[in-house]
Structure formats: structure tokens, C-alpha cells
Enzyme design. Structure first.
Site, mmCIF file in Angstrom:
data_model
loop_
_atom_site.group_PDB
_atom_site.id
_atom_site.type_symbol
_atom_site.label_atom_id
_atom_site.label_comp_id
_atom_site.label_asym_id
_atom_site.label_seq_id
_atom_site.Cartn_x
_atom_site.Cartn_y
_atom_site.Cartn_z
ATOM 1 N N HIS A 495 -23.780 -45.072 42.145
ATOM 2 C CA HIS A 495 -22.645 -44.385 41.547
ATOM 3 C C HIS A 495 -23.069 -43.464 40.398
ATOM 4 O O HIS A 495 -22.270 -42.653 39.912
ATOM 5 C CB HIS A 495 -21.632 -45.416 41.030
ATOM 6 N N ASP A 499 -20.375 -39.797 43.596
ATOM 7 C CA ASP A 499 -19.013 -40.158 43.211
ATOM 8 C C ASP A 499 -18.296 -40.819 44.383
ATOM 9 O O ASP A 499 -18.715 -40.718 45.539
ATOM 10 C CB ASP A 499 -18.234 -38.914 42.770
#
Length: 524
Positions: A495, A499
Site C-alpha cells: 500500500h 493505492d
């Protein structure tokens, strides 16, 4: 004349180490290949031997300091006490045939380095080197010694066994003679060009065997004198602390009486056997004791240690998250059933599902390039190519062979590459080059019956796709409930760079490509 002691090669991608323990202090006499200090890296512990016999004149890097590869650790002055010991031993050995009294006095005054010289006087010495380990394999661990110092060996008789990340390698004796010196003990990590042992061959080899058995005696007496200059191995200290064993209860077999990890294990085994009668007389002993007797402790292989280390590194460094979707496999299965015979006849390889998934992932990676990228410090490195890792389970553990430039391959080329890598993985013939450089990974847990899982990232990659079991499930299609072959897909991603939108888009594109394979042909 002074010789430099420098940090040895630490292994691929290892750039620094910490000085853990100095076994010698400035002014001490040292023999050739005698261990001077121990370095710790994030992967292994490395012992640094003395390059020459002499006196340790200066320590440059103290305990606790961090040093780089080839950094200067210490200086050893040749021609001092250490170098004088060898000529003296040589003279003693020469005089021994005509002067029995001199031979009797030798064990009292000769040191470890001189003993080695005396052992070799009877014939030629032959070095036992690490054999060829395979392309790109740079180091191995000494697993087992089948012989000990002083043993007679025949040519090609197995001396020891080495473990690498992939296979075990047996080391044969290059000549017949006496094993006079072992330079790499069990558990030591050695590089591809390291010396493992020395064999004394020739007519004098047999005569020198008794001397080799007597040589350790002076060293074994040192712990009894109460000397506190001997530094035990860090692994042994840890083992003694964990087992609650004092230093006095363990007999050291290392150089100068140094306690090694195996010595602690032997002491514990001896204590256990001596307490066995007492345990038999106490039928109401705690259940934990009986549980321990039914346990089996097996040392992790280098491959398993590498897997454990890399997966833990992945958890510690990446902000890992997993998103899920499901795909209707109807179209892919029908297309495969229709053309599998023609495909096999023309290309000589079976048409499987992995080529469809590889093609679908390549298609999705073009639209969401951050899933194919990696983080390097504060930079994001985007890859304009796809080296696809295909996770494969083997009898010795999980490996991830890499199909290079998968984005430029046809279905047939992908299937052939997967078949070749899979066979090499099962036979333990994969090289390190075959498993390096991947930019994205596919893991198929469905072959083992997994319905859903969260795959873990293969660092430094930022994405991994998990395939699962194909299972018939009732689905609502155009207002009707029909049975369809469904598969859950899982994308684990970093992450920090990917995204949620990018991850979901990637999975949706893979789903669309598999549910309508014609999109792959039209690049849609």
C-alpha cells in the site's frame, strides 16, 4: 612485515557487518587460519581467520563497530612469536627420529600452529576446497562432517556434506591420507572458493595420525587453568543461557578449549541420560518431560531459513494489504477444451490455465504499472517489462522461478517456460539466476485445494496474485440462477506504492480478460 586482516566477502547484497566478538587481543600470538573475530550480518555470522602466523599487533575495529566489505579489521605482524613457533616445530619433528626425548617434550611446548606443521612434515598436504556449487550460488553451510581430525581417509571417500539454498553437496577426499585439519566446522557458512580442510598424504601420513590425536590435549587443559581469555562462541553462550547451563558444566572442544554450540548440546544430552534412572523411579513426573521425549528437533535447511527470513522481511517492511474478487472460468475452460488437442499437437506442450492468467496479468500491469514497480529508498522504480514469478511447491520448500520478459511471449512460449521451470524446481536444479529479478508473482494455491487465501509479497515486488480452487457455485446470470465454475482471486499489494483504486482496477482487468479471453487478442 605486517599483514592486513580485512572483512571477507559477506554474500550477495550484504554490504556491512557488526564486529561481534574478538577471540584474541592485541599482543596475542596467532597461527595461520586461527579465528580472530566473529562478524554478524543480517543473514549469517562470519568468522574471520588470521591470514598469517604471527602476533596480533593492532585491532582497528572494536567490538560493536559496524564495518563495510573489505574494511580493515586488524594488523598481524609476521616474524614474531607466531612465526617462530613453526620453525621450532619443524626442527622438533626432524629431530624426533633420532632423539626420542625431544619427541616426548614436544607436546608440552608446541602450540596449535606448530602441531599442524608437524603433522604435515611426513608427506604432502592437499587442500580440501568447496566444490562447484552451481551457477550463481556463492555460499554454503557445512552440515555434517563424516570424519574427524586424525582419521585416515581414502581417495574419493566422503568427508563432509554442504547445504546450499537449493541442494546438498557431498565433498569427497581429493587424496588418500590423514585428515590433519578442519577449517570449517559444522554450521559454518563458507563461500564458493573456501578451504574446508587439509589432508596429509604420502608415506608419513599414517605415522602422523597419533600426533593429531594428541594435539588437542594442551588446548583442552586451558579451561581448567581458569584462564578467562578464551571467548566462547556466541551461539554457545546463547544455548547455555537458554538451557540454564553454567560454563563449568560444558567441556569445550573448539580451539583453545572454546565452547561451541555442539558442546552445549552434548552436555545437555549427557545430563539427560544420567538423570534417566531417576526419572524412571518417579512415575508421577510432570507431563512436560514425557512430551519432550516424543518431540523431534530438526535443523532448518538453508532453503527453509531463506524462505522464513524473506517472508518475515516482507511483513516487516511492506504495508501489505489484500483485495479480493472472483472470476467466472466458463469461457477460459471452454476455449481450453476446444483447442487443447490442437495446441498440444502443434506446440508439443499442454495448454493450461497459467498461460491465461499470465497473459491477463500482463494486460492488467500495463494499465496499472505501479503494481509492477518497486520501492528503492525514496524512489519508485517502474519496470517497462514483466518478469513473471510463478510460485511452485517442491519437496524441500516453496520456490519462485522467474519467466523473463513474459510480456513478449505467446501462450505456447509461456506454457513451455512454465513446464521447464517446474521440472527444474522439482528436481532441485534451479539456479539462483532462475529465481531472481521477478517483477510480479502468481501463486496457485488451488492445486492444493485452497478456496481462499491471502498471499504474502515476494520482496522487493509490490504485488502478488493468488489463484484458488475452481468450484461450481450457483450464480445469478441475467435474472436466472445457474451453476458456474468460479474462482476467488486475491491480490496482495504494497500500500506504500499501490493505492486501493489501482489494486481494485488491476483485479477487475484480470477478471474481465479471463471472463472474455477475446479481450486479450484485441488488447482491450
Amino acid at each position: 612485515m605486517s599483514s592486513e586482516v580485512r572483512v571477507p566477502t559477506l554474500g550477495e547484497s550484504v554490504t556491512e557487518a557488526t564486529v561481534a566478538t574478538w577471540f584474541k587481543k592485541a599482543g596475542d600470538t596467532v597461527a595461520v587460519d586461527e579465528m580472530l573475530c566473529e562478524l554478524e550480518t543480517d543473514k549469517v555470522t562470519v568468522e574471520v581467520p588470521s591470514p598469517v602466523a604471527g602476533t596480533l599487533s593492532e585491532i582497528i575495529a572494536a567490538e560493536g563497530e559496524t564495518v563495510g566489505v573489505d574494511a580493515l579489521l586488524a594488523m598481524v605482524s609476521e616474524g614474531d612469536a607466531g612465526s617462530k613457533a613453526a620453525p621450532k616445530a619443524k626442527d622438533d619433528a626432524t629431530k624426533s627420529a633420532s632423539a626420542p626425548a625431544a619427541e616426548e617434550e614436544a607436546p608440552k611446548s608446541i602450540d596449535a600452529g606448530a602441531v599442524d606443521v608437524k603433522l604435515r612434515e611426513g608427506g604432502e598436504t592437499v587442500d580440501v576446497m568447496v566444490p562447484t556449487l552451481g551457477e550463481s550460488v556463492s555460499e554454503a553451510t557445512v552440515a555434517t562432517w563424516f570424519k574427524k581430525v586424525g582419521d585416515a581417509v581414502a581417495q574419493d571417500e566422503m568427508l563432509c556434506e554442504l547445504e546450499t539454498d537449493k541442494v546438498s553437496v557431498e565433498v569427497p577426499s581429493p587424496a588418500a591420507g590423514i585428515l590433519t585439519e578442519i577449517l570449517a566446522a559444522e554450521g559454518d557458512t563458507v563461500d564458493a572458493k573456501a578451504k574446508l580442510a587439509v589432508i596429509s598424504s604420502g608415506e608419513g601420513a599414517a605415522a602422523s595420525a597419533p600426533a593429531s590425536e594428541e594435539a588437542p590435549a594442551p588446548a583442552a587443559q586451558k579451561p581448567q587453568t581458569g584462564s578467562k581469555d578464551i571467548e566462547d562462541a556466541p551461539s554457545a553462550k546463547k544455548a547455555m543461557a537458554e538451557a540454564g547451563v553454567s560454563r563449568d558444566q560444558v567441556t569445550g572442544t573448539g580451539r583453545d578449549g572454546r565452547v561451541m554450540k555442539d558442546d552445549v548440546a552434548k552436555a545437555l544430552a549427557s545430563a539427560k541420560s544420567s538423570s534417566a534412572p531417576a526419572a524412571a523411579a518417579a512415575p508421577r513426573a510432570p507431563s512436560a518431560a514425557s512430551d519432550a521425549s516424543r518431540e523431534e528437533r530438526v535443523k532448518m535447511t538453508r532453503l527453509r531459513q531463506t524462505i522464513a527470513r524473506r517472508l518475515k522481511e516482507s511483513q516487516n517492511t511492506a504495508a501489505m494489504l489484500t483485495t479480493y474478487n472472483e472470476v467466472d472460468m466458463t469461457e477460459v475452460m471452454e476455449l481450453r477444451n476446444e483447442y487443447k488437442d490442437l495446441f498440444l499437437k502443434k506446440h508439443g506442450v499442454k495448454l493450461g490455465f497459467m498461460s491465461f492468467f499470465t497473459k491477463a496479468c500482463v494486460h492488467a500491469l500495463r494499465e496499472v504499472p505501479e503494481v509492477n514497480a518497486e520501492i528503492d529508498g525514496t524512489d519508485v522504480v517502474y519496470k517497462n517489462f514483466v518478469h513473471m514469478g510463478i510460485a511452485a511447491g517442491t519437496p524441500t520448500g516453496l520456490v519462485v522461478p522467474v519467466i523473463r520478459d513474459a510480456d513478449a511471449m505467446s501462450f505456447a512460449e509461456i506454457e513451455k517456460a512454465i513446464a521447464e521451470k517446474g521440472a527444474a524446481a522439482r528436481d532441485g536444479k534451479l539456479s539462483m539466476a532462475d529465481m531472481q529479478g521477478g517483477t510480479f508473482t502468481i501463486s496457485n494455491g488451488g492445486v492444493y485445494g485452497s478456496l481462499m487465501s491471502s498471499p504474502i509479497l515476494n520482496p522487493p515486488q509490490s504485488g502478488i496474485l493468488g489463484m484458488h480452487k475452481i468450484q461450481d457455485r450457483p450464480m445469478a446470470i441475467n435474472g436466472q440462477v445457474v451453476i458456474r465454475p468460479m474462482m476467488y482471486l486475491a491480490l496482495s499489494y504494497d500500500h506504500r506504492i499501490v493505492d486501493g483504486k489501482g489494486a481494485v482496477t488491476f483485479l477487475v482487468r484480470v477478471k474481465e480478460a479471463l471472463e472474455d479471453p477475446r479481450r486479450l487478442l484485441m488488447d482491450l
